[in-house]
Design an enzyme around this catalytic site. Structure first.
Site, mmCIF file in Angstrom:
data_model
loop_
_atom_site.group_PDB
_atom_site.id
_atom_site.type_symbol
_atom_site.label_atom_id
_atom_site.label_comp_id
_atom_site.label_asym_id
_atom_site.label_seq_id
_atom_site.Cartn_x
_atom_site.Cartn_y
_atom_site.Cartn_z
ATOM 1 N N CYS A 203 16.433 17.658 30.511
ATOM 2 C CA CYS A 203 16.678 18.594 31.615
ATOM 3 C C CYS A 203 15.415 19.303 32.079
ATOM 4 O O CYS A 203 15.259 19.564 33.274
ATOM 5 C CB CYS A 203 17.792 19.558 31.231
ATOM 6 S SG CYS A 203 19.370 18.660 31.161
ATOM 7 N N HIS B 120 33.994 14.610 31.167
ATOM 8 C CA HIS B 120 32.724 14.144 31.746
ATOM 9 C C HIS B 120 32.335 12.762 31.224
ATOM 10 O O HIS B 120 32.412 12.498 30.018
ATOM 11 C CB HIS B 120 31.592 15.146 31.454
ATOM 12 C CG HIS B 120 30.445 14.997 32.396
ATOM 13 N ND1 HIS B 120 29.417 14.120 32.163
ATOM 14 C CD2 HIS B 120 30.196 15.579 33.602
ATOM 15 C CE1 HIS B 120 28.569 14.185 33.191
ATOM 16 N NE2 HIS B 120 29.016 15.064 34.070
ATOM 17 N N HIS C 147 29.887 21.184 31.588
ATOM 18 C CA HIS C 147 30.661 19.954 31.786
ATOM 19 C C HIS C 147 32.166 20.162 31.591
ATOM 20 O O HIS C 147 32.582 20.838 30.641
ATOM 21 C CB HIS C 147 30.231 18.897 30.770
ATOM 22 C CG HIS C 147 28.809 18.456 30.876
ATOM 23 N ND1 HIS C 147 28.240 17.995 32.037
ATOM 24 C CD2 HIS C 147 27.825 18.366 29.933
ATOM 25 C CE1 HIS C 147 26.977 17.655 31.808
ATOM 26 N NE2 HIS C 147 26.692 17.887 30.547
ATOM 27 N N ASP D 191 18.834 25.556 30.272
ATOM 28 C CA ASP D 191 19.858 25.190 29.271
ATOM 29 C C ASP D 191 19.592 25.748 27.864
ATOM 30 O O ASP D 191 19.636 25.003 26.872
ATOM 31 C CB ASP D 191 20.015 23.658 29.204
ATOM 32 C CG ASP D 191 20.367 23.034 30.543
ATOM 33 O OD1 ASP D 191 20.505 23.774 31.527
ATOM 34 O OD2 ASP D 191 20.512 21.799 30.606
ATOM 35 N N HIS E 291 29.233 17.924 24.716
ATOM 36 C CA HIS E 291 28.402 19.133 24.625
ATOM 37 C C HIS E 291 28.587 19.996 25.867
ATOM 38 O O HIS E 291 28.955 19.490 26.935
ATOM 39 C CB HIS E 291 26.917 18.759 24.490
ATOM 40 C CG HIS E 291 26.401 18.052 25.717
ATOM 41 N ND1 HIS E 291 26.581 16.711 25.922
ATOM 42 C CD2 HIS E 291 25.756 18.511 26.817
ATOM 43 C CE1 HIS E 291 26.057 16.374 27.081
ATOM 44 N NE2 HIS E 291 25.557 17.449 27.657
ATOM 45 N N LYS F 130 25.344 23.189 36.346
ATOM 46 C CA LYS F 130 25.197 21.780 36.725
ATOM 47 C C LYS F 130 26.014 20.921 35.787
ATOM 48 O O LYS F 130 26.380 21.363 34.694
ATOM 49 C CB LYS F 130 23.719 21.377 36.660
ATOM 50 C CG LYS F 130 23.120 21.533 35.270
ATOM 51 C CD LYS F 130 21.625 21.378 35.288
ATOM 52 C CE LYS F 130 21.053 21.530 33.909
ATOM 53 N NZ LYS F 130 21.455 20.462 32.975
ATOM 54 N N ASP G 253 24.099 23.907 31.549
ATOM 55 C CA ASP G 253 24.830 22.638 31.514
ATOM 56 C C ASP G 253 26.305 23.013 31.344
ATOM 57 O O ASP G 253 26.654 23.760 30.415
ATOM 58 C CB ASP G 253 24.318 21.819 30.320
ATOM 59 C CG ASP G 253 24.337 20.326 30.557
ATOM 60 O OD1 ASP G 253 24.183 19.881 31.710
ATOM 61 O OD2 ASP G 253 24.505 19.578 29.558
HETATM 62 C C1 VGL Z 1 20.663 17.801 28.387
HETATM 63 C C2 VGL Z 1 21.370 15.734 27.674
HETATM 64 C C3 VGL Z 1 22.605 15.944 28.249
HETATM 65 C C4 VGL Z 1 19.559 18.812 28.437
HETATM 66 C C5 VGL Z 1 21.880 18.016 28.979
HETATM 67 O O1 VGL Z 1 19.840 20.014 28.671
HETATM 68 O O2 VGL Z 1 18.382 18.406 28.254
HETATM 69 N N1 VGL Z 1 20.407 16.651 27.754
HETATM 70 N N2 VGL Z 1 22.844 17.093 28.905
HETATM 71 ZN ZN ZN Z 2 24.792 17.569 29.558
#
Ligand code: VGL
Ligand code: ZN
Length: 201
Positions: free
Chosen positions: A151, A52, A48, A8, A81, A106, A46
């Site tokens: 993550c 979401h 979404h 990510d 995000h 994901k 990430d």
């Molecule tokens: C993440 C919170 C929500 C991450 C992703 O990449 O760590 N944290 N979505």
């Molecule tokens: Zn996320």
């Protein structure tokens, strides 16, 4: 064989993004240099939909960073995000993409969050990453990216369960909550994860 995982490395997790991680941008140059040491580089993203249910704005009575229960699982509510097709979901502009062989996305299912690059948080749906790596003969994974305490941490836990040897490259990650990560880091060490810095790769 070993592989480098970039978790990510996206604009929304950088300073100025919607879910900024302090110093998140400082990992980009390190990650770029690390890639030269690996024959296989894989990224997660990430990704979404705007509806979401990990987003606080999709809950009437809750604010960001509150914890609720979502379909039986504890869920931290986040600022919106990494929404599909937005600049925030794009990789950092300086990230060297040339060697990235595959991108595993994901968090597309609006009903469940997915911190790990391997499984959703309920461990129901696999991304296929474990099978992909095993098919290529990968045994040892080196983890980098954001955020260390979400993550990256949950990806390592799943990788251990799947039987991979795991190394965390500590200067190539940053945490949302630094104190929380200190505890998780100790736990990872007890689980057998090697924690190194990029100059020792
Ligand atoms: C993440 C919170 C929500 C991450 C992703 O990449 O760590 N944290 N979505
Ligand atoms: Zn996320």
């Amino acid at each position: 064989m070993k592989a480098l995982l970039l978790i990510d490395v996206q604009n929304d997790f950088m300073p100025g993004g919607n879910l900024p991680v302090t110093e998140g941008d400082q990992i980009v140059a390190i990650v770029n240099e690390l890639q030269a040491h690996f024959d296989l580089v894989i990224a997660s993203q990430d990704w979404h939909p705007s509806e979401h249910l990990s987003f606080a704005r999709n809950h009437l009575r809750h604010k960001a960073f509150e914890e609720i229960e979502l379909n039986g699982l504890p869920q931290t509510l986040w600022p919106e995000h990494c929404v599909q097709d937005t600049v925030g979901a794009e990789f950092h502009a300086d990230l060297d993409m040339r060697k990235i062989a595959a991108i595993f996305r994901k968090g597309m299912n609006p009903k469940i969050d997915s911190y790990s690059a391997f499984y959703d948080n309920g461990h129901v749906q696999s991304t296929g990453l474990s099978g992909y790596l095993k098919e290529l003969g990968v045994e040892h994974l080196y983890f980098t990216g954001l955020a260390a305490d979400f993550c990256v941490y949950f990806s390592i836990k799943d990788a251990l369960k799947a039987g991979f040897k795991c190394t965390l490259i500590e200067d190539a990650t940053r945490a949302i909550d630094v104190d929380n990560f200190k505890k998780l880091r100790q736990q990872l060490r007890e689980d057998g994860v090697s924690i190194i810095t990029s100059n020792n790769v």
